[in-house]
Design an enzyme around this catalytic site. Structure first.
Site, PDB file in Angstrom:
ATOM      1  N   ARG A  54      27.912  -6.083 -26.569  1.00 31.73           N
ATOM      2  CA  ARG A  54      26.802  -7.029 -26.575  1.00 31.73           C
ATOM      3  C   ARG A  54      25.626  -6.353 -25.869  1.00 31.73           C
ATOM      4  O   ARG A  54      25.746  -5.262 -25.311  1.00 31.73           O
ATOM      5  CB  ARG A  54      27.155  -8.389 -25.953  1.00 31.73           C
ATOM      6  CG  ARG A  54      28.271  -8.453 -24.983  1.00 31.73           C
ATOM      7  CD  ARG A  54      27.980  -7.742 -23.709  1.00 31.73           C
ATOM      8  NE  ARG A  54      26.717  -8.169 -23.127  1.00 31.73           N
ATOM      9  CZ  ARG A  54      25.979  -7.463 -22.319  1.00 31.73           C
ATOM     10  NH1 ARG A  54      26.344  -6.223 -21.977  1.00 31.73           N
ATOM     11  NH2 ARG A  54      24.844  -7.906 -21.814  1.00 31.73           N
ATOM     12  N   ALA A  56      21.240  -6.322 -26.718  1.00 30.34           N
ATOM     13  CA  ALA A  56      20.500  -6.059 -27.952  1.00 30.34           C
ATOM     14  C   ALA A  56      20.545  -4.590 -28.391  1.00 30.34           C
ATOM     15  O   ALA A  56      20.885  -4.305 -29.547  1.00 30.34           O
ATOM     16  CB  ALA A  56      19.056  -6.550 -27.793  1.00 30.34           C
ATOM     17  N   ARG A  92      25.271 -11.596 -35.577  1.00 28.35           N
ATOM     18  CA  ARG A  92      24.563 -12.394 -34.569  1.00 28.35           C
ATOM     19  C   ARG A  92      23.096 -12.535 -34.992  1.00 28.35           C
ATOM     20  O   ARG A  92      22.514 -11.589 -35.521  1.00 28.35           O
ATOM     21  CB  ARG A  92      24.664 -11.769 -33.168  1.00 28.35           C
ATOM     22  CG  ARG A  92      26.118 -11.778 -32.644  1.00 28.35           C
ATOM     23  CD  ARG A  92      26.174 -11.470 -31.168  1.00 28.35           C
ATOM     24  NE  ARG A  92      25.668 -12.571 -30.363  1.00 28.35           N
ATOM     25  CZ  ARG A  92      25.402 -12.466 -29.063  1.00 28.35           C
ATOM     26  NH1 ARG A  92      25.551 -11.310 -28.445  1.00 28.35           N
ATOM     27  NH2 ARG A  92      24.960 -13.513 -28.381  1.00 28.35           N
ATOM     28  N   GLN A 197      28.258 -12.720 -17.922  1.00 24.86           N
ATOM     29  CA  GLN A 197      27.965 -11.286 -18.044  1.00 24.86           C
ATOM     30  C   GLN A 197      27.383 -10.711 -16.750  1.00 24.86           C
ATOM     31  O   GLN A 197      27.518  -9.518 -16.488  1.00 24.86           O
ATOM     32  CB  GLN A 197      26.974 -11.029 -19.191  1.00 24.86           C
ATOM     33  CG  GLN A 197      27.502 -11.336 -20.589  1.00 24.86           C
ATOM     34  CD  GLN A 197      27.179 -12.749 -21.025  1.00 24.86           C
ATOM     35  OE1 GLN A 197      27.017 -13.647 -20.193  1.00 24.86           O
ATOM     36  NE2 GLN A 197      27.090 -12.974 -22.320  1.00 24.86           N
ATOM     37  N   ASP A 238      16.072  -9.959 -26.058  1.00 28.74           N
ATOM     38  CA  ASP A 238      16.758  -9.857 -27.349  1.00 28.74           C
ATOM     39  C   ASP A 238      15.780  -9.840 -28.516  1.00 28.74           C
ATOM     40  O   ASP A 238      16.094  -9.317 -29.590  1.00 28.74           O
ATOM     41  CB  ASP A 238      17.769 -10.992 -27.504  1.00 28.74           C
ATOM     42  CG  ASP A 238      18.965 -10.765 -26.586  1.00 28.74           C
ATOM     43  OD1 ASP A 238      18.848 -11.076 -25.383  1.00 28.74           O
ATOM     44  OD2 ASP A 238      19.975 -10.229 -27.058  1.00 28.74           O
ATOM     45  N   ASN A 248      15.529 -14.222 -24.510  1.00 34.54           N
ATOM     46  CA  ASN A 248      16.561 -13.509 -23.758  1.00 34.54           C
ATOM     47  C   ASN A 248      17.650 -14.519 -23.411  1.00 34.54           C
ATOM     48  O   ASN A 248      17.529 -15.716 -23.690  1.00 34.54           O
ATOM     49  CB  ASN A 248      15.948 -12.854 -22.509  1.00 34.54           C
ATOM     50  CG  ASN A 248      16.915 -11.901 -21.817  1.00 34.54           C
ATOM     51  OD1 ASN A 248      17.536 -11.065 -22.473  1.00 34.54           O
ATOM     52  ND2 ASN A 248      17.079 -12.028 -20.509  1.00 34.54           N
ATOM     53  N   LYS A 249      18.715 -14.049 -22.804  1.00 34.55           N
ATOM     54  CA  LYS A 249      19.872 -14.881 -22.450  1.00 34.55           C
ATOM     55  C   LYS A 249      19.453 -16.228 -21.850  1.00 34.55           C
ATOM     56  O   LYS A 249      18.541 -16.294 -21.039  1.00 34.55           O
ATOM     57  CB  LYS A 249      20.729 -14.104 -21.447  1.00 34.55           C
ATOM     58  CG  LYS A 249      21.978 -14.806 -20.964  1.00 34.55           C
ATOM     59  CD  LYS A 249      22.902 -15.243 -22.073  1.00 34.55           C
ATOM     60  CE  LYS A 249      23.319 -14.105 -22.953  1.00 34.55           C
ATOM     61  NZ  LYS A 249      23.932 -14.560 -24.224  1.00 34.55           N
TER      62      LYS A 249
END
Lengths: 346, 346
Positions: A54, A56, A92, A197, A238, A248-249
């Site tokens: 994982r 990007a 994804r 993460q 991302d 992003n996350k």
């Protein structure tokens, strides 16, 4: 896996060895460091979907190698490779580097007239993407370090480190750079629910590198920023829209609001392949909704009653106005906006 | 346990039955609804410390009953009861309702000359605290409902519901009130890492009551507020300083900043026993630091490498300036400050 290990402190995130894609299985960290080997396109698709690999940039590299697995080198047709690229593009939806890497692979398929060298050309292109990523990480590290040279404590979210790229990472690259220059720097890492993460991966790779790291739940970042201890916040991305809005996350946006509220600079580090100039702003970025279980049943334990709803967007969008600088391999985009993004990428 | 069940939708949080303190074991929800019975002061201390019973008002009630368990009714001395109160005061440091309830129990010990009625007087005082709490919840519900009468979607954090009090709760009481009045109202509940009281407890009790509830990770509240879907944020409190600064579950402060950033009203609901007028502002509130394992090893699974540090403050402090109204059983304190708090409590 050992080809570039001398250049870094932790094993390589991914490698293409003996015609197979070898990945660190990131779902197993920090408990154990084990590899997962992908021999087929479907296995690669599954590894990306399950977050075995994982981040990007790493997704882009993995997908590029994945295309090469369409069939045995001497048996695969152009159509097999094109189908592989199309299938991997469904793994994804949010990180644009995936589509960027697959577009490069497709361009090679289209540009190669001689079928007998198609597989070799594809492996070469994937290797080039991989090599460029290493160079990108180093340059982001150097460019970002110019912003962190006075920083003692940096807060980050999720993992945008070596494990999210070929090496060094994006958001963590400037921190590794500062550390290697002898600067005393420590990191606070949001654990990053639901898949942790930050606690599992960022804390693991920084510890391996000897950089002090403290893990906090995402909910603790507010009082930590209020305490005055944090000199800067730095995260990955991302997808970045043409105006500088950043996906992003999930949890990145509240961090940006809190950083601004406390006058702490907020930086985004990402390669230029993360920009999607087809999107005018962040409202057009597709946000992946992941499964209920990631929130409701961590490690198989039921922590939400079955009759309650659960939401699980994997990303959020931070408006450019909250970002003090975007760091790319080319340099910095301070106070990003459409004009500056266009100029930076041209 | 059934004495007051007709008045509510879920089993009672706690009851004093046959001379023993019976608690819903909240560490086991939502998987199973089981009771834990405390027969001694030490068992009560342990239950509070382990969060079998939690929530500032419920801790106060449990501790009051706990004092009654100092010894068999005919055998306990005044000193036994005083020692019990002192010991129970060490169970958790932040919620002031604990000390407030124990002070009331101590005052009864001091005011009772006849040792033969001491136990009876103590049980009566604990029962009175318990009964007053029920009345308090109802009044907070009615007072808070006046602020939520236009709200369709409310966001809350942790659990300040029936499980945190004798019944109805503090932050959830106005929601129950609106629901009972026929208003369509739904709740978004932050899961509230590390111990997930939002996902486990708030979602459970609202589901039991037939109120739609959606659980999100704490990191999702930012983009949820940005979406415009949330009409109000309402939370409980563990201690409120004389100027209106509020200590509550970790993650409350960032929610207050985000609510203000998005012009969404932010409400705090708490009984007047939550105010600590000895503290001029929130900087003096002691913040409990809990064990590393709660963050690093949820359900016994290692999610942080052993050489990484972990921080685990159980609470944060929200400055009064970010609070649109404090709701107590007496009424509302809009835009709280020292003068208004003093007037409200006098």
């Amino acid at each position: 896996m050992a080809k570039h290990m001398s250049k870094r402190h932790t094993p390589e995130t991914l490698a293409f060895t003996d015609g197979k894609l070898v990945l660190i299985d990131q779902t197993r960290l920090p408990q154990e460091l084990v590899n997962l080997t992908c021999s087929t396109v479907n296995e690669t698709h599954d590894a990306i979907k399950r977050l075995v690999v994982r981040g990007a940039p790493a997704i882009g590299i993995a997908a590029a190698y994945g295309v090469c697995l369409a069939a045995a080198p001497t048996q695969a047709s152009r159509q097999d490779y094109l189908d592989a690229a199309d299938h991997l593009a469904t793994s994804r939806p949010t990180a644009v580097n995936l589509f960027w890497a697959l577009d490069r692979m497709k361009a090679v398929i289209e540009a190669t007239d001689d079928d007998s060298v198609l597989h070799e050309n594809l492996v070469n292109e994937a290797t080039k993407i991989h090599d460029e990523d290493r160079e990108m990480c180093k340059n982001i590290g150097r460019n970002g370090a110019s912003l962190l040279c006075e920083s003692k404590c940096v807060l980050t979210h999720c993992n945008a480190g070596g494990l999210a790229t070929s090496m060094w990472g994006t958001a963590l690259a400037p921190i590794y750079h500062c550390h290697q220059q002898g600067q005393t720097i420590e990191v606070f890492a949001d654990e990053t629910r639901p898949l942790l993460q930050g606690g599992r991966l960022t804390a693991w790779e920084l510890s391996q590198a000897g950089i002090p790291v403290t893990v906090l739940t995402d909910s603790m970042a507010g009082s930590l920023l209020r305490s005055g201890k944090i000199d800067a916040v730095i995260v990955g991305a991302d997808r970045i829209a043409a105006n500088g809005d950043v996906a992003n996350k999930i949890g990145t946006y509240p961090l940006a609001v809190l950083a601004r509220h406390h006058s702490v600079p907020f930086y985004v580090a990402a390669p230029s392949s993360t920009f999607d100039l087809n999107l005018a702003d962040g409202s057009g970025i597709p946000i992946e909704e992941r499964s209920r279980d990631e929130v409701a049943e961590p490690h198989g334990i039921c922590v939400v009653p079955p009759d309650a709803n659960v939401m699980n967007p994997a990303f959020d969008v931070t408006p450019a106005a909250l970002i003090d600088s975007i760091i790319t391999e080319r340099g910095l985009i301070p106070q990003p906006n459409r004009t500056k993004v266009t100029a930076h990428l041209s």
